[in-house]
Design a protein around this motif. Structure first.
Motif, PDB file in Angstrom:
ATOM      1  N   GLY A  82     -18.251 -22.505  26.773  1.00 30.29           N
ATOM      2  CA  GLY A  82     -17.509 -22.953  25.601  1.00 30.29           C
ATOM      3  C   GLY A  82     -18.307 -23.801  24.636  1.00 30.29           C
ATOM      4  O   GLY A  82     -17.736 -24.387  23.710  1.00 30.29           O
ATOM      5  N   GLY A 134     -11.090 -16.666  21.439  1.00 27.37           N
ATOM      6  CA  GLY A 134     -10.579 -17.813  22.172  1.00 27.37           C
ATOM      7  C   GLY A 134      -9.324 -18.419  21.554  1.00 27.37           C
ATOM      8  O   GLY A 134      -8.791 -17.946  20.542  1.00 27.37           O
ATOM      9  N   MET A 135      -8.864 -19.502  22.179  1.00 23.54           N
ATOM     10  CA  MET A 135      -7.697 -20.228  21.684  1.00 23.54           C
ATOM     11  C   MET A 135      -8.043 -20.978  20.402  1.00 23.54           C
ATOM     12  O   MET A 135      -9.124 -21.562  20.284  1.00 23.54           O
ATOM     13  CB  MET A 135      -7.213 -21.225  22.742  1.00 23.54           C
ATOM     14  CG  MET A 135      -6.587 -20.578  23.956  1.00 23.54           C
ATOM     15  SD  MET A 135      -4.979 -19.818  23.562  1.00 23.54           S
ATOM     16  CE  MET A 135      -3.993 -21.288  23.272  1.00 23.54           C
ATOM     17  N   LEU A 137      -7.865 -23.882  17.376  1.00 23.99           N
ATOM     18  CA  LEU A 137      -7.758 -25.337  17.293  1.00 23.99           C
ATOM     19  C   LEU A 137      -7.631 -25.723  15.830  1.00 23.99           C
ATOM     20  O   LEU A 137      -8.517 -25.430  15.023  1.00 23.99           O
ATOM     21  CB  LEU A 137      -9.004 -25.996  17.901  1.00 23.99           C
ATOM     22  CG  LEU A 137      -9.279 -27.461  17.534  1.00 23.99           C
ATOM     23  CD1 LEU A 137      -8.152 -28.366  17.991  1.00 23.99           C
ATOM     24  CD2 LEU A 137     -10.616 -27.920  18.106  1.00 23.99           C
ATOM     25  N   LEU A 217     -14.897 -29.476  20.152  1.00 23.17           N
ATOM     26  CA  LEU A 217     -14.216 -28.507  21.013  1.00 23.17           C
ATOM     27  C   LEU A 217     -13.922 -29.103  22.384  1.00 23.17           C
ATOM     28  O   LEU A 217     -12.837 -28.899  22.946  1.00 23.17           O
ATOM     29  CB  LEU A 217     -15.066 -27.238  21.159  1.00 23.17           C
ATOM     30  CG  LEU A 217     -15.272 -26.400  19.897  1.00 23.17           C
ATOM     31  CD1 LEU A 217     -16.184 -25.209  20.201  1.00 23.17           C
ATOM     32  CD2 LEU A 217     -13.941 -25.909  19.326  1.00 23.17           C
ATOM     33  N   GLN A 218     -14.880 -29.845  22.933  1.00 24.67           N
ATOM     34  CA  GLN A 218     -14.686 -30.438  24.255  1.00 24.67           C
ATOM     35  C   GLN A 218     -13.547 -31.439  24.254  1.00 24.67           C
ATOM     36  O   GLN A 218     -12.763 -31.503  25.218  1.00 24.67           O
ATOM     37  CB  GLN A 218     -15.979 -31.095  24.722  1.00 24.67           C
ATOM     38  CG  GLN A 218     -17.048 -30.134  25.173  1.00 24.67           C
ATOM     39  CD  GLN A 218     -18.301 -30.829  25.660  1.00 24.67           C
ATOM     40  OE1 GLN A 218     -18.566 -31.980  25.335  1.00 24.67           O
ATOM     41  NE2 GLN A 218     -19.092 -30.135  26.473  1.00 24.67           N
ATOM     42  N   HIS A 220     -10.916 -31.384  22.628  1.00 22.68           N
ATOM     43  CA  HIS A 220      -9.620 -30.694  22.545  1.00 22.68           C
ATOM     44  C   HIS A 220      -9.325 -29.889  23.808  1.00 22.68           C
ATOM     45  O   HIS A 220      -8.256 -30.011  24.406  1.00 22.68           O
ATOM     46  CB  HIS A 220      -9.584 -29.785  21.337  1.00 22.68           C
ATOM     47  CG  HIS A 220      -8.299 -29.024  21.207  1.00 22.68           C
ATOM     48  ND1 HIS A 220      -7.145 -29.589  20.738  1.00 22.68           N
ATOM     49  CD2 HIS A 220      -7.991 -27.721  21.495  1.00 22.68           C
ATOM     50  CE1 HIS A 220      -6.168 -28.694  20.746  1.00 22.68           C
ATOM     51  NE2 HIS A 220      -6.662 -27.545  21.194  1.00 22.68           N
ATOM     52  N   PHE A 221     -10.295 -29.069  24.236  1.00 18.74           N
ATOM     53  CA  PHE A 221     -10.043 -28.111  25.311  1.00 18.74           C
ATOM     54  C   PHE A 221     -10.255 -28.697  26.712  1.00 18.74           C
ATOM     55  O   PHE A 221      -9.774 -28.144  27.680  1.00 18.74           O
ATOM     56  CB  PHE A 221     -10.883 -26.866  25.115  1.00 18.74           C
ATOM     57  CG  PHE A 221     -10.492 -26.057  23.910  1.00 18.74           C
ATOM     58  CD1 PHE A 221      -9.223 -25.469  23.838  1.00 18.74           C
ATOM     59  CD2 PHE A 221     -11.351 -25.886  22.849  1.00 18.74           C
ATOM     60  CE1 PHE A 221      -8.843 -24.733  22.729  1.00 18.74           C
ATOM     61  CE2 PHE A 221     -10.977 -25.146  21.727  1.00 18.74           C
ATOM     62  CZ  PHE A 221      -9.719 -24.568  21.678  1.00 18.74           C
TER      63      PHE A 221
END
Length: 222
Positions: A82, A134-135, A137, A217-218, A220-221
């Protein structure tokens, strides 16, 4: 297939969530688009495909992809953990006419106030059609992030305005960097020279550093 622009943030997010987990080839089939064999000559294909599905309407204009909603779309290739595989292009940097330009009036500011990030599997061994979406954000910069973006933008823009564009390197800027942005070395544009004269140089673009988007990103995911 032409999909109308979304009328609300909720509708935009609904469209983005709907295709999370799809392969790009599945999305291309739904949109009746032929996927390329590779991205060497089609670097922006996945982003254009997502724009088509989501109903982006800005095109190449210097405004967010969804101007009515004030949302910019950014697809971001990631590895199997990711993490972003590259820096993220934002927009072209003006190299002339910078006098009096404020951060709040800049294209960078308007594009980064609200961003819909969509990670895409970036394994270059996979054909584009097999890569997974991917998902999404929806991101708004925190006050600290906005301050850092503004500081980098102001420092880089000041150097360009003072005729130092050719002295700027990709190492400058904590989160924002300025790099050449051209199809080849023959594409030149006007800029301000060190003595205030007009020179010809490569176009430049603003990019977000991959370490910045990785942390984003980290947070959030993970």
């Amino acid at each position: 297939m032409q999909i109308p622009p979304p009328t609300s943030i909720d509708q935009l997010l609904e469209r983005a969530h709907h295709i999370a987990g799809w392969q790009l080839g599945e999305l291309a089939l739904a949109l009746q688009v032929q996927p390329p064999q590779d991205l060497r000559r089609h670097k922006g294909w996945s982003g254009q495909l997502l724009e088509l599905w989501l109903g982006a309407s800005a095109g190449s204009r210097p405004e967010p992809d969804f101007p009515e909603l004030g949302v910019e779309l950014k697809t971001i290739p990631v590895d199997n953990q990711g993490a972003p595989l590259e820096s993220t292009y934002i927009c072209v940097c003006p190299l002339t006419g910078l006098q009096g330009l404020r951060w709040q009036d800049s294209v960078v500011y308007h594009k980064l106030r609200q961003v819909l990030w969509i990670p895409i599997q970036g394994d270059r061994r996979l054909p584009p059609s097999d890569r997974i979406i991917g998902m999404p954000l929806l991101w708004h910069p925190t006050p600290d992030q906005m301050q850092q973006l503004q500081q980098d933008w102001e420092e880089l823009t000041e150097q360009v305005a003072l005729g130092q564009v050719e002295r700027i390197t990709a190492h400058q800027g904590e989160v924002l960097q300025l790099r050449p942005k051209a199809a080849n070395r023959r594409v030149l544009t006007d800029a301000i020279g060190p003595e205030g004269e007009v020179i010809r140089t490569l176009p430049r673009g603003f990019y977000l550093r991959s370490r910045f988007t990785k942390a984003l990103l980290q947070s959030h995911f993970l």
